[in-house]
Design a protein around this motif. Sequence first.
Motif, short mmCIF file in Angstrom:
data_model
loop_
_atom_site.label_atom_id
_atom_site.label_comp_id
_atom_site.label_asym_id
_atom_site.label_seq_id
_atom_site.Cartn_x
_atom_site.Cartn_y
_atom_site.Cartn_z
N VAL A 176 0.86 -1.19 0.00
CA VAL A 176 0.00 0.00 0.00
C VAL A 176 0.90 1.24 0.00
CG1 VAL A 176 -1.85 1.21 1.23
CG2 VAL A 176 -1.72 -1.28 1.32
N GLU A 180 -1.84 6.34 1.21
CA GLU A 180 -3.00 5.46 1.33
C GLU A 180 -2.87 4.67 2.64
OE1 GLU A 180 -3.54 3.67 -2.47
OE2 GLU A 180 -4.96 2.20 -1.61
N THR A 184 -5.70 4.79 5.29
CA THR A 184 -6.63 3.65 5.38
C THR A 184 -6.16 2.52 6.30
OG1 THR A 184 -5.65 2.58 3.44
CG2 THR A 184 -7.49 4.06 3.02
N TYR A 251 -9.04 11.51 2.15
CA TYR A 251 -9.65 10.23 2.53
C TYR A 251 -10.63 10.46 3.67
CZ TYR A 251 -6.11 7.59 -0.08
OH TYR A 251 -5.32 7.06 -1.06
N ASP A 279 -11.49 10.84 -3.48
CA ASP A 279 -10.27 10.16 -3.92
C ASP A 279 -9.77 10.88 -5.17
OD1 ASP A 279 -8.40 8.51 -5.04
OD2 ASP A 279 -9.62 6.69 -4.99
#
Length: 421
Positions: A176, A180, A184, A251, A279
């Motif tokens: 990842v 991100e 996340t 996000y 996004d």
Amino acid sequence: MHTCGPRLPPPSSDSSQEDEHALLEQAAALGKAARQLRALVADPNDWMIEACWSYLDVAALNSVINMKIPGLIAADGSATAAELSKLTGASPDIILRVMRQCGHRSIFKETEPGRYEHTHHSRRLLDPHFCAFMDYISDDGLLTGTYLTRNLAKTNFHVGPDNTCTAFCDAFKTRVPIYEYYGTVDAERGERFSKGMVGYFEATEKPIETLFPFSQLAAGSTIVDIGAATGANAIRLITLYPQLNCVVQDYGDIVSAAANAAKTLPKDVYDRIVWDEYDYYTPQTQHGAALYLMSHILNGNTDELVLAPLPTHILPLPRSILTVHATPNSKVVKMFKNVVHGMTPGSSTLLILDWVDPPSFGEDRPRVFDSLDMHMIAQTNVYSRSLERWDTMLKRAGERLVRYYTKVEANGCAALAVRLE
Ligand SMILES: C[S@@+](CC[C@H](N)C(=O)[O-])C[C@H]1O[C@@H](n2cnc3c(N)ncnc32)[C@H](O)[C@@H]1O
């Protein structure tokens, strides 16, 4: 430097700011001369060994931050290792050693055996945003840095094809990409990073309002802050210019944290903010805004047609075959195309706040810029970009994006305003 531009005159700055700026430049020149003198007179063994041991300065600083020592020493007072041990629960022997290490960098000062005071440098750690930045670099930065050589060696010292195979990814055992991951996977790291960005930009860049004439935006204009983190840029602008409102995009988790933190803002500011989970790899959903802000989000995204060599374990192969799996990877171009979906031709501005690689060399290179460049390679596999490179990327997004305003500082900080024709 300004190129042809619609509507907006350059920003103004008052003379006291200019005096301060001149003073800082003189101090920086003196500091540089002192460093050069030190290099000249230092014993080469000592010099080289000190360079390698410097990782421990960073590790010690991170320990100090983690033990929350900066806040336990009064700004104008002192504390002993025994007192700090009592307050932190940490071993006084460890405290003694990390404080010694920091002391060699003039971060804290030992005034008598085992008694410490702040220095004007260590006092910066009392600013929670700046401290978050120091924490981020001395933790994730150091960890990722230790993987950089091994990561680059996999591709025979070429930067990897995208941001899913960075030194950061190796260090965190993930595919990842870093932002991100922060948005996340690891919300706590994400929050520290967002806070740290505020501290970093406050400390190193000129205030955003001096980079572009936002005051000239018409009443009712909207600023869409894309990849806004805490929204600090947009919020600062609408606080300064009550005729403006803003949309904070990032996000979901990051936007929620930002909205929560913003509850302490005055109501008339808070009411002019729209919080938008978005996004930036998808078409822009806010249409016809006066200004779309891309502040330090493009430097984490690949653009180049990367000719990545095969991993060295597949060698020996003819060198001509090394580029067979070249990956056309144009995340930046994709992001430009996405913002075009929202822009109104002739009236919307895309404002890029980012770094432009200055054309200096040797001892004239800005050290912080060069460190940042290496840091971004480790975190994102992206090089810093020249002005020409920025133009090429804009062109590849469809030829209708035209740079009309340019401000590049000596340290590489830049504002590029672009309109859609
Ligand atoms: C380096 S920070 C820049 C923050 C802010 N613009 C500034 O100048 O301080 C990058 C930000 O982009 C956000 N981001 C990364 N990928 C994103 C995506 N696909 N969509 C929206 N935001 C994203 C991250 O969560 C992070 O807040």
